[in-house]
Scaffold this motif. Structure first.
Motif, PDB file in Angstrom:
ATOM      1  N   CYS A  72      51.798  42.924  36.069  1.00  0.00           N
ATOM      2  CA  CYS A  72      51.779  43.629  34.785  1.00  0.00           C
ATOM      3  C   CYS A  72      50.730  44.734  34.718  1.00  0.00           C
ATOM      4  O   CYS A  72      50.465  45.251  33.650  1.00  0.00           O
ATOM      5  N   LEU A  73      50.142  45.110  35.829  1.00  0.00           N
ATOM      6  CA  LEU A  73      49.086  46.112  35.771  1.00  0.00           C
ATOM      7  C   LEU A  73      49.512  47.478  36.288  1.00  0.00           C
ATOM      8  O   LEU A  73      48.691  48.323  36.590  1.00  0.00           O
ATOM      9  N   GLY A  74      50.786  47.694  36.411  1.00  0.00           N
ATOM     10  CA  GLY A  74      51.282  49.015  36.785  1.00  0.00           C
ATOM     11  C   GLY A  74      50.849  49.460  38.166  1.00  0.00           C
ATOM     12  O   GLY A  74      50.539  50.624  38.363  1.00  0.00           O
ATOM     13  N   GLN A  75      50.832  48.541  39.111  1.00  0.00           N
ATOM     14  CA  GLN A  75      50.448  48.913  40.470  1.00  0.00           C
ATOM     15  C   GLN A  75      51.566  49.747  41.110  1.00  0.00           C
ATOM     16  O   GLN A  75      52.734  49.430  40.978  1.00  0.00           O
ATOM     17  N   ASP A  76      51.158  50.791  41.833  1.00  0.00           N
ATOM     18  CA  ASP A  76      52.140  51.599  42.548  1.00  0.00           C
ATOM     19  C   ASP A  76      52.250  51.080  43.992  1.00  0.00           C
ATOM     20  O   ASP A  76      51.595  50.115  44.365  1.00  0.00           O
ATOM     21  N   TYR A  77      53.075  51.746  44.818  1.00  0.00           N
ATOM     22  CA  TYR A  77      53.292  51.291  46.189  1.00  0.00           C
ATOM     23  C   TYR A  77      51.983  51.155  46.954  1.00  0.00           C
ATOM     24  O   TYR A  77      51.720  50.142  47.587  1.00  0.00           O
ATOM     25  N   ASP A  78      51.160  52.201  46.908  1.00  0.00           N
ATOM     26  CA  ASP A  78      49.918  52.176  47.672  1.00  0.00           C
ATOM     27  C   ASP A  78      48.971  51.099  47.167  1.00  0.00           C
ATOM     28  O   ASP A  78      48.308  50.434  47.964  1.00  0.00           O
ATOM     29  N   GLN A  79      48.892  50.919  45.857  1.00  0.00           N
ATOM     30  CA  GLN A  79      47.987  49.897  45.314  1.00  0.00           C
ATOM     31  C   GLN A  79      48.469  48.496  45.679  1.00  0.00           C
ATOM     32  O   GLN A  79      47.666  47.634  46.011  1.00  0.00           O
ATOM     33  N   ILE A  80      49.779  48.261  45.658  1.00  0.00           N
ATOM     34  CA  ILE A  80      50.311  46.953  46.058  1.00  0.00           C
ATOM     35  C   ILE A  80      50.012  46.706  47.530  1.00  0.00           C
ATOM     36  O   ILE A  80      49.559  45.631  47.910  1.00  0.00           O
ATOM     37  N   ARG A  81      50.245  47.717  48.360  1.00  0.00           N
ATOM     38  CA  ARG A  81      49.969  47.568  49.795  1.00  0.00           C
ATOM     39  C   ARG A  81      48.481  47.297  50.021  1.00  0.00           C
ATOM     40  O   ARG A  81      48.106  46.439  50.804  1.00  0.00           O
ATOM     41  N   LYS A  82      47.613  48.023  49.312  1.00  0.00           N
ATOM     42  CA  LYS A  82      46.171  47.827  49.457  1.00  0.00           C
ATOM     43  C   LYS A  82      45.769  46.426  48.995  1.00  0.00           C
ATOM     44  O   LYS A  82      44.958  45.764  49.637  1.00  0.00           O
ATOM     45  N   THR A  83      46.349  45.964  47.891  1.00  0.00           N
ATOM     46  CA  THR A  83      46.059  44.618  47.385  1.00  0.00           C
ATOM     47  C   THR A  83      46.495  43.563  48.394  1.00  0.00           C
ATOM     48  O   THR A  83      45.762  42.605  48.665  1.00  0.00           O
ATOM     49  N   LEU A  84      47.678  43.731  48.974  1.00  0.00           N
ATOM     50  CA  LEU A  84      48.163  42.758  49.955  1.00  0.00           C
ATOM     51  C   LEU A  84      47.318  42.764  51.227  1.00  0.00           C
ATOM     52  O   LEU A  84      47.043  41.702  51.797  1.00  0.00           O
ATOM     53  N   CYS A  85      46.872  43.941  51.672  1.00  0.00           N
ATOM     54  CA  CYS A  85      45.971  44.009  52.831  1.00  0.00           C
ATOM     55  C   CYS A  85      44.661  43.288  52.515  1.00  0.00           C
ATOM     56  O   CYS A  85      44.130  42.543  53.352  1.00  0.00           O
ATOM     57  N   HIS A  86      44.152  43.497  51.314  1.00  0.00           N
ATOM     58  CA  HIS A  86      42.924  42.846  50.863  1.00  0.00           C
ATOM     59  C   HIS A  86      43.084  41.317  50.903  1.00  0.00           C
ATOM     60  O   HIS A  86      42.244  40.606  51.453  1.00  0.00           O
ATOM     61  N   GLU A  87      44.180  40.818  50.328  1.00  0.00           N
ATOM     62  CA  GLU A  87      44.382  39.366  50.253  1.00  0.00           C
ATOM     63  C   GLU A  87      44.691  38.754  51.610  1.00  0.00           C
ATOM     64  O   GLU A  87      44.239  37.657  51.920  1.00  0.00           O
ATOM     65  N   LEU A  88      45.451  39.451  52.451  1.00  0.00           N
ATOM     66  CA  LEU A  88      45.692  38.941  53.805  1.00  0.00           C
ATOM     67  C   LEU A  88      44.406  38.977  54.637  1.00  0.00           C
ATOM     68  O   LEU A  88      44.240  38.192  55.560  1.00  0.00           O
ATOM     69  N   GLY A  89      43.492  39.874  54.285  1.00  0.00           N
ATOM     70  CA  GLY A  89      42.166  39.869  54.908  1.00  0.00           C
ATOM     71  C   GLY A  89      41.451  38.558  54.637  1.00  0.00           C
ATOM     72  O   GLY A  89      40.768  38.015  55.507  1.00  0.00           O
ATOM     73  N   HIS A  90      41.632  38.016  53.422  1.00  0.00           N
ATOM     74  CA  HIS A  90      41.056  36.699  53.118  1.00  0.00           C
ATOM     75  C   HIS A  90      41.740  35.608  53.928  1.00  0.00           C
ATOM     76  O   HIS A  90      41.096  34.645  54.345  1.00  0.00           O
ATOM     77  N   PHE A  91      43.041  35.753  54.161  1.00  0.00           N
ATOM     78  CA  PHE A  91      43.777  34.754  54.937  1.00  0.00           C
ATOM     79  C   PHE A  91      43.288  34.713  56.384  1.00  0.00           C
ATOM     80  O   PHE A  91      43.148  33.641  56.961  1.00  0.00           O
ATOM     81  N   VAL A  92      43.016  35.873  56.983  1.00  0.00           N
ATOM     82  CA  VAL A  92      42.603  35.912  58.393  1.00  0.00           C
ATOM     83  C   VAL A  92      41.079  35.856  58.562  1.00  0.00           C
ATOM     84  O   VAL A  92      40.587  35.885  59.688  1.00  0.00           O
ATOM     85  N   ALA A  93      40.352  35.780  57.456  1.00  0.00           N
ATOM     86  CA  ALA A  93      38.903  35.553  57.499  1.00  0.00           C
ATOM     87  C   ALA A  93      38.584  34.474  56.466  1.00  0.00           C
ATOM     88  O   ALA A  93      37.914  34.721  55.467  1.00  0.00           O
ATOM     89  N   PRO A  94      39.088  33.243  56.697  1.00  0.00           N
ATOM     90  CA  PRO A  94      38.940  32.198  55.689  1.00  0.00           C
ATOM     91  C   PRO A  94      37.475  31.838  55.435  1.00  0.00           C
ATOM     92  O   PRO A  94      36.649  31.899  56.336  1.00  0.00           O
ATOM     93  N   LYS A  95      37.192  31.487  54.203  1.00  0.00           N
ATOM     94  CA  LYS A  95      35.853  31.078  53.751  1.00  0.00           C
ATOM     95  C   LYS A  95      34.820  32.200  53.867  1.00  0.00           C
ATOM     96  O   LYS A  95      33.629  31.950  53.800  1.00  0.00           O
ATOM     97  N   GLU A  96      35.240  33.424  54.061  1.00  0.00           N
ATOM     98  CA  GLU A  96      34.302  34.530  54.263  1.00  0.00           C
ATOM     99  C   GLU A  96      34.094  35.371  53.008  1.00  0.00           C
ATOM    100  O   GLU A  96      33.297  36.287  53.017  1.00  0.00           O
ATOM    101  N   ASN A  97      34.840  35.087  51.939  1.00  0.00           N
ATOM    102  CA  ASN A  97      34.715  35.830  50.694  1.00  0.00           C
ATOM    103  C   ASN A  97      34.800  37.338  50.961  1.00  0.00           C
ATOM    104  O   ASN A  97      35.759  37.780  51.568  1.00  0.00           O
ATOM    105  N   HIS A  98      33.825  38.143  50.564  1.00  0.00           N
ATOM    106  CA  HIS A  98      33.871  39.588  50.802  1.00  0.00           C
ATOM    107  C   HIS A  98      32.777  39.979  51.791  1.00  0.00           C
ATOM    108  O   HIS A  98      32.024  40.921  51.562  1.00  0.00           O
TER     109      HIS A  98
END
Length: 183
Positions: A72-98
């Motif tokens: 519901c936040l009006g994300q565009d293609y690039d923002q969705i892709r960036k968000t997914l890269c960010h979250e998959l970064g958490h998946f491949v670096a577990p327990k590492e936060n930011h």
């Protein structure tokens, strides 16, 4: 607006890139994608671990990983892709936060699209959409339950049990009886 099919297409592209770069994280667990209607975040990564006490990031096995993006936040293609890269970064670096490791791995996933991982968005569209959603939510609320002692309050759209009988409930902060009123 971006359709669910388009979001899934972006998800499969980003996930495929992460699988190529970090295949051992996908051996035992496949991350799942969900959408929510939150105005508090662009994305979220929730993980369950097989051995929670494991310290070595590359040996951590996940039993389940749920990645959620806000619809519901009006994300565009690039923002969705960036968000997914960010979250998959958490998946491949577990327990590492930011941490530095998270940032390096999230950046590596986003390199194909020229995206750089950031902890917070500087996107004005997100900030404006979040303000609008908060205002809309508050305008939909019809009842207020409050603590007369400490001032804590909760808002509700419907006349649920706590709104009808607030004296049956106690404040979580000061343990006083609650009261309700129509807004």
């Amino acid at each position: 607006d971006i359709t669910d099919a388009q979001i899934l297409k972006i998800w499969y592209e980003v996930k495929a890139e992460a699988k190529v770069l970090y295949p051992h994280f996908f051996e035992h667990c496949e991350p799942e994608l969900y959408q929510d209607s939150s105005y508090r975040h662009l994305g979220l990564c929730s993980q369950s671990f097989v051995n929670p006490s494991e310290k070595n990031v590359d040996k951590i096995r996940q039993s389940r990983c749920i990645i959620t993006i806000s619809s519901c936040l009006g994300q565009d293609y690039d923002q969705i892709r960036k968000t997914l890269c960010h979250e998959l970064g958490h998946f491949v670096a577990p327990k590492e936060n930011h941490s530095y490791l998270w940032k390096a791995r999230a950046n590596k996933i986003g390199t194909r699209w020229g995206l750089e991982a950031t902890r917070l968005t500087k996107n004005e569209t997100f900030q404006n959409a979040a303000k609008e959603m908060r205002a809309k939510k508050q305008s939909e609320d019809k009842y207020r339950v409050y603590c007369p002692e400490c001032g804590s309050e909760w808002r509700y759209k419907t006349q649920c049990g706590i709104v009808q009988n607030p004296s049956r409930y106690r404040c979580g902060k000061c343990k006083s009886s609650l009261k309700s009123e129509k807004i």
